[in-house]
Design an enzyme around this catalytic site. Structure first.
Site, PDB file in Angstrom:
ATOM      1  CE1 TYR A 141      -3.233  -2.777   0.021  1.00  0.00           C
ATOM      2  CE2 TYR A 141      -3.938  -2.112   2.208  1.00  0.00           C
ATOM      3  CZ  TYR A 141      -4.085  -2.917   1.098  1.00  0.00           C
ATOM      4  OH  TYR A 141      -5.083  -3.859   1.058  1.00  0.00           O
ATOM      5  CE  LYS A 192       0.393 -17.713  -2.921  1.00  0.00           C
ATOM      6  NZ  LYS A 192      -0.495 -18.887  -2.819  1.00  0.00           N
ATOM      7  CG  ASP A 224      -3.049 -20.118  -0.857  1.00  0.00           C
ATOM      8  OD1 ASP A 224      -2.276 -20.006   0.123  1.00  0.00           O
ATOM      9  OD2 ASP A 224      -2.746 -20.774  -1.866  1.00  0.00           O
ATOM     10  CG  ASP A 248      -7.386  -4.110   3.856  1.00  0.00           C
ATOM     11  OD1 ASP A 248      -8.402  -4.043   4.555  1.00  0.00           O
ATOM     12  OD2 ASP A 248      -7.206  -3.410   2.844  1.00  0.00           O
ATOM     13  CG  ASP A 252     -12.703  -6.040   6.066  1.00  0.00           C
ATOM     14  OD1 ASP A 252     -12.319  -5.569   7.152  1.00  0.00           O
ATOM     15  OD2 ASP A 252     -13.168  -5.344   5.149  1.00  0.00           O
TER      16      ASP A 252
END
Ligand code: NAD
Length: 360
Positions: A141, A192, A224, A248, A252
């Protein structure tokens, strides 16, 4: 010496829910003789209307000077047409980066009384209690270079950079292990590493930091699989530490397992445990001004403030227990009302929490 808490109610339902949170904090200050000074300032769209900017210098100065910040929410349709740099949400991003709040703590806790409000089966989520520790000021980000460019053939391409330094990984890892020590002593680091070099370094550094916390069990999981496990068997997790973007998305997902966005607080901490505490929900313009918003996420944010910045874990537990007993008594705001119990408004819910605190 007294500690200063900056109170930034913001927009929409922000002022309504923060009024209840402040009522609880003021009650606790009196009961426990806490040396706390509360000072209020504007942020978001309401600040724009008054000062022409969503983060006035006076608000930023107060947030810097304060020991911690309690914030409601910002935004709403009235300010949607402002150019992106002026939007209320930008004030929050600036506040987080100006205060160097690199650790985002997002608990996903399901009060057993609300198990039937979740989209998953009650036995899968009942007792759920996960703490996400998300890196908040680095990663893709913020990575440079970033942008959109035109290739020689005339087509556009866009690019972002995923970058993490060892110190950035170390500090968020320490934060996660220290928190796990106060919980069930389990950290799952999500990455990952089968695809990304950044994740390989992330895994190495988290493992090194973990060696300093022999009393905490460390596991690693690919993102994943973590997404799948969160909806398959979420109770296996205690603390999840991960990067800005993975955190993030995963936090959620986990938030939704708990049934209502109106129940979830968050904290964003700096190196010295100064924090910005806020519900995870937004300004909810669709219900603003009607006195029906759920103030419990804001009140739970007060509990996090007590635990992580004010060093008062016992008082934090009192707040959480008071909320639990209010739910036991069947009181529900509209967002968590499933047909049973008594439907109440924002103010009644706040008053009920204070009544429950008075009885303990
Ligand atoms: P939202 O979280 O404000 O609302 C989503 C839904 O949840 C709405 O139906 C709302 O009524 C309900 N809801 C949210 N909080 C509730 C509560 N405490 N009690 C009962 N119901 C509640 O998200 P949105 O509608 O996508 O965004 C509205 C505005 O808020 C936008 O301007 C958005 O940018 C902003 N926003 C701000 C923050 C923040 O300040 N941290 C976070 C998210 C969105």
């Amino acid at each position: 010496m007294s500690k200063k808490i900056a109170i930034l109610p913001g927009d929409g339902i922000g002022p309504e829910i923060i009024a209840e949170a402040v009522k609880v904090l003021t009650f606790l200050r009196r009961e426990h003789a806490l040396a706390l000074e509360l000072e209020q300032a504007t942020v978001g769209g309401s600040a724009y209307d008054e000062h022409g900017t969503t983060l006035p210098e006076s608000t930023l100065a107060l947030a810097r000077e304060a020991d911690s910040v309690l914030l409601g929410a910002v935004g709403g349709p009235k300010w949607d047409s402002l150019e992106p740099a002026l939007r209320p949400e930008k004030a929050l991003l600036r506040l987080r980066s100006e205060l160097e709040l690199f650790a985002n703590l997002r608990p996903a806790v399901l009060f057993p009384q609300l198990a039937d409000a979740s989209t998953l089966k009650a036995d899968v989520v009942s007792g759920l209690d996960i703490m996400f520790v998300r890196e908040l000021t680095g990663g893709i980000y913020f990575g440079e270079p970033r942008g959109v460019r035109t290739r020689p053939g005339g087509e556009r391409e866009a690019y972002n950079t995923l970058v993490y330094s060892e110190p950035e990984i170390k500090r968020i890892a320490h934060c996660a292990f220290a928190i796990a020590r106060k919980r069930h002593a389990k950290v799952c680091s999500v990455d990952k590493a089968n695809v990304l070099e950044v994740s390989v370094l992330w895994r190495e550094v988290v493992t090194d930091v973990g060696a300093q916390y022999n009393d905490v069990a460390l596991t690693h999981m690919y993102v994943d699989n973590a997404a799948m496990q969160l909806v398959r068997a979420p109770k296996q997790f205690d603390v999840i530490v991960t990067t800005n973007m993975f955190g993030d998305i995963l936090s959620d997902t986990a938030a939704m397992l708990t049934g209502s966005i109106g129940m979830l607080p968050s904290a964003s901490l700096d190196r010295a445990s100064k924090g910005l505490y806020e519900p995870i929900h937004g300004a909810a313009p669709d219900i603003a001004g009607r006195g029906i918003a759920n103030p419990l996420a804001a009140i739970l944010s007060v509990a996090m403030l007590l635990r992580y910045s004010l060093g008062e874990p016992d008082i934090a537990v009192r707040v959480e227990q008071a909320i639990s007993s209010v739910l036991d008594a069947g009181l529900r705001t509209a967002d968590i009302f499933t047909g049973k119990g008594q439907k109440v408004g924002t103010r009644e819910m706040g008053d009920a929490v204070i009544d429950a605190l008075s009885q303990r």
